[in-house]
Design an enzyme around this catalytic site. Structure first.
Site, short mmCIF file in Angstrom:
data_model
loop_
_atom_site.label_atom_id
_atom_site.label_comp_id
_atom_site.label_asym_id
_atom_site.label_seq_id
_atom_site.Cartn_x
_atom_site.Cartn_y
_atom_site.Cartn_z
N ASP A 15 -1.63 -2.30 7.77
CA ASP A 15 -2.43 -1.94 6.79
C ASP A 15 -3.80 -1.48 7.42
O ASP A 15 -3.74 -1.13 7.99
CB ASP A 15 -3.61 -3.37 6.33
CG ASP A 15 -4.63 -3.60 5.01
OD1 ASP A 15 -4.47 -2.19 4.62
OD2 ASP A 15 -4.66 -4.23 4.84
C1 NOJ Z 1 -6.52 -2.33 3.02
C2 NOJ Z 1 -6.05 -3.16 1.16
O1 NOJ Z 1 -6.12 -4.21 2.07
C3 NOJ Z 1 -4.61 -2.53 1.42
O2 NOJ Z 1 -3.30 -3.62 0.10
C4 NOJ Z 1 -3.96 -0.80 0.86
O3 NOJ Z 1 -2.64 -1.22 0.87
C5 NOJ Z 1 -4.57 -0.99 1.73
N1 NOJ Z 1 -5.87 -0.50 1.94
C6 NOJ Z 1 -5.02 1.02 0.97
O4 NOJ Z 1 -5.70 1.29 -0.09
#
Ligand code: NOJ
Length: 777
Positions: free
Chosen positions: A305
């Site tokens: 993430d």
């Molecule tokens: C953080 C989020 O937790 C995740 O779900 C997402 O895919 C990423 N940012 C990218 O935007």
């Protein structure tokens, strides 16, 4: 791996050289030790081997590096860090770049700088539609309509791929029983059986049928099962907070949707931000190597993430970024989103022998395989067709689908004295009050990635269109505003407190009406990522306004727009009808008007419990009985209950009303018992006894009464959504086999234990009127 062949630099089209080399390589398995391909296709494996054998270590590491498209998407490469990496051909994937033309331009630049012309993989969070915005996932799950969810995911994939995107950071399949956590809006609710089916439907919709070869179509993309794992169990519902989950809960509740996604062929996983039982997920080797890779056999791509490797330092797990890079690569992670940990430190880590080049090769092989499967090596611009984009994005069929999905997601929570529907032919003066009557921006909810918030249909517009030539006449007063959060200036996000100056006009309008329709809720920023709440009542002074309206004595219909279960206890007692609209997306106003008018008979049911107050949280229907269950026959003291509130929720899982009524009768088992390898059938007759055609979600619950591991008071084991015209009857049948009674035994292995079971076929999880027992022997 072999040394770089300098002559290869002279080769033009990548497809040509890959084709040539693939033809030359043996098809007797891959040369990358420890790499098992996702596809199992020897031709693809040979192609991956071929490309890998030509790459320098630096180029390989570049493939493991992912950026957000913050480098000039409409001009030359920006003069910043990510631009610099692009110039060195060292960005394997980018997310947040949209539009066929933009993505083509970025891909052209990448190919210009990539010595081996390795195409970049473009990703995005297409959570509930690209431009055509469908209801938020939690709402859509309330339809219990797997085919609908598959179709909206398919449509989202079609639009996304037409706009350059080939990898989707969805579905989010985190389990949660905590409405304080803002990201429940992205999930499928509290029940693991239903959520696993929803996970499969969404993966299938994004990727195509359960076969990797579908990825080669230009309108399918790679789905991502996220966030692995336990993210929805953040302590106290505070996003990113610590997670402590027992091995049993992990296996029973948190893992199954991820296993279901694998069964459906999901191509990628994303790590979770949280610390799980003391080890942050992004550096958790047990999770990613022992469980995901080795035990479950997942051979797809794992991405972190956002900045999750960097965050290992704050977690207190990595000393510095270099250590973080080592920990996550060792854990089994292939791609670094944003942290720049791999691109900055892997070379050094290989050179000093802290990690092996083979570990890098395995990760890169997984990344390259996805690019091959998507067809990017054959045509890096296959998702960049401007003409296709014009045809596909926001086409009439998808707008119609958004309308259908919104109708199917709206839950009728209460309808006293049949105050709804407000029929067009009835001569009625309707007071339209509340901040959501003309609210447009919030209707798409969070994560409406490219959904144009100025295009969503407001409630007022929907009602005006619906009742244009009718006897129903509307008068409007806003009454109050939605509180907003200014995260920059407010340390504690209580929201600004709106004033009461609009109350008097609203009450006046209400007095001169026959019925009051009040549209209230949360601003869309109040749910989603980093949007946890400790008070889950209607924000600001919306309830105060309702109290004033109540004094008029007129019937009140409350329509709620929100991203989580709310504490609507006061409302449930004091208003006549409650329509849970969630965030319905692009066609919001039309869909709600369809429901209010009765043109659409509501058919959705809750997939997450609505508590009586936040003190009951976490709350879910499938609880354990405890040794001192709440039971009217036992003395009131020393029972497992609260002193100040009932144990039961305000609205249980599976609850949702219709304008018609369904009678359940004649529950029968074809046999009272079955044994290993066998099954029994349960049937029930259902009749539409009301005045409207309607749909009903018929639910099967089972309880293993006594077992070697205590079981919940009931668990959902099947459901069927049926449509019945008024007066019509049907018989619904469920098969109960070992699978339906299986649980994880003391050794965490699935087991069906001999004994007695309770069975209910019900309209909601709290409906026990149709009950029987059976035996497994
Ligand atoms: C953080 C989020 O937790 C995740 O779900 C997402 O895919 C990423 N940012 C990218 O935007």
């Amino acid at each position: 791996m072999g040394k770089v062949n300098k002559n290869i630099m002279k080769l033009g089209a990548i497809a040509m050289f890959v084709g040539t080399l693939a033809a030359c390589s043996d098809t007797g398995g891959t040369k990358v030790a420890g790499w098992k391909s996702f596809s199992g296709d020897p031709v693809i494996e040979a192609k991956v081997d071929s490309v890998l054998s030509l790459m320098t270590l630096e180029e390989k590491i570049g493939q493991m590096n992912q950026y957000s498209a913050n480098f000039a998407p409409t001009g030359e490469v920006a003069d910043n860090q990510s631009g610099e990496y692009l110039k060195r051909g060292m960005i394997g994937s980018t997310f947040n770049a949209f539009g066929a033309a933009n993505v083509r331009m970025l891909q052209e630049q990448n190919l210009k700088y990539s010595r081996l012309k390795i195409p970049m993989l473009f990703a995005a969070d297409v959570i509930h539609g690209l431009e055509t915005t469908f209801p938020i996932p939690l709402a859509e799950a309330c339809s219990w309509d797997l085919n609908l969810m598959e179709r909206t995911a398919r449509a989202a994939a079609d639009e996304a791929t037409a706009s350059g995107v080939a990898w989707n950071f969805a579905p989010m399949i985190d389990m949660s029983t905590d409405p304080r956590w803002g990201r429940v809006m992205e999930g499928a609710g509290e029940d693991v059986y239903l959520a696993s089916l929803v996970a499969r439907a969404r993966v299938k919709g994004f990727q195509g049928i359960s076969d990797y070869s579908d990825l080669n179509k230009n309108n399918t993309l790679i789905a991502t099962a996220k966030h692995f794992v336990g993210y929805g169990a953040a302590q106290a519902g505070r996003d990113y907070h610590t997670v402590d989950i027992s091995e049993r809960s992990l296996n029973e509740t948190y893992f199954p949707p991820f296993q279901a996604a694998i069964d459906e062929g999901v191509g990628s996983f994303m790590t979770a931000f949280n610390d799980l039982n003391g080890i942050p997920c992004t550096g958790n080797k047990h999770l990613y190597t022992d469980i995901l890779r080795n035990a479950w056999g997942f051979n797809g791509l794992v991405v972190t993430d956002y900045t999750a490797i960097l965050e290992l330092i704050a977690h207190g797990y990595a000393e510095d970024l270099k250590h973080g890079a080592q920990l996550s690569l060792d854990a089994g992670i292939d791609m670094d989103m944003i942290s720049e940990a791999f691109v900055t430190h892997l070379q050094e880590l290989v050179e000093e022998g802290s990690i092996s080049e083979n570990q890098v090769d395995v990760a890169v092989a997984r990344i390259l395989e996805m690019k091959f499967l998507l067809g990017l090596f054959d045509d890096p611009f296959r998702y960049c067709d401007v003409e296709r984009e014009k045809e596909v994005v926001m086409n009439d069929e998808y707008i119609q689908l958004a309308h259908e999905a919104a109708q199917g997601s709206i839950v009728l929570l209460k309808n006293e004295n049949n105050v709804l529907p407000l029929k067009k032919e009835d001569k009625k003066r309707v007071a339209l009050i509340g901040p959501f009557v003309n609210e447009r921006k919030s209707l798409n909810g969070e994560w409406a990635i490219k959904g144009d918030r100025s295009k969503s249909v407001t409630l007022k517009e929907g009602l005006d269109a619906k009742y244009a030539d009718s006897n129903v006449k509307f008068s409007y007063a806003k009454g109050t505003d939605l509180p907003l959060i200014d995260r920059q200036t407010e340390k504690v996000s209580t929201g600004n407190v709106p004033d009461r100056s609009g109350f008097a006009k609203a009450v006046n309008v209400a007095r001169n009406s026959d019925v009051i329709v009040v549209a209230m809720g949360e601003n869309y920023h109040w749910s989603g990522e980093a949007a946890s709440r400790t008070d889950i009542t209607l924000p600001g002074n919306q309830r105060d306004l309702l109290k004033e309206l109540k004094k008029t004595g007129k019937p009140i219909v409350l329509v709620v727009f929100n991203g989580r279960p709310l504490d609507l206890s006061w409302e449930a007692e004091n208003v006549d009808a409650i329509v849970e609209a969630w965030y319905p997306g692009l066609m919001a106003g039309h869909a709600v008007a369809d429901v209010l008018s009765g043109d659409y008979n509501p058919s959705a049911k809750l997939v997450m419990t609505f508590p009586r107050n936040v003190g009951q949280v976490p709350i879910h229907y499938n609880v354990k009985n405890t040794g001192r269950p709440f039971n009217d026959d036992t003395p009131a003291d020393y029972r497992s209950n609260y002193i100040d509130v009932a144990n039961s929720p305000l609205y249980p899982f599976g609850h949702g009303l219709s304008y018609t009524t369904f009678d359940y009768s004649n529950l029968k088992l074809d046999n009272k018992a079955f044994s290993k390898g066998g099954a029994i059938k349960a049937t029930i007759d259902i009749t539409n006894t009301g005045n409207y055609d309607g749909e009903e979600i018929v639910q099967l619950y089972i309880q293993d009464i006594t077992a070697s591991v205590t079981r919940p008071v009931k668990e959902l084991k099947g459901f069927e959504k049926i449509a019945l015209k008024k007066g019509e009857s049907t018989t619904v049948e469920f098969t109960i086999d070992e699978k339906a009674i299986e649980f994880l035994g003391v050794d965490m292995q699935p087991i069906a234990e001999v004994g007695d079971f309770n069975l209910w076929i019900a309209t909601s999880s709290d409906d026990e009127s149709n009950h029987t027992r059976f035996t497994y022997n």
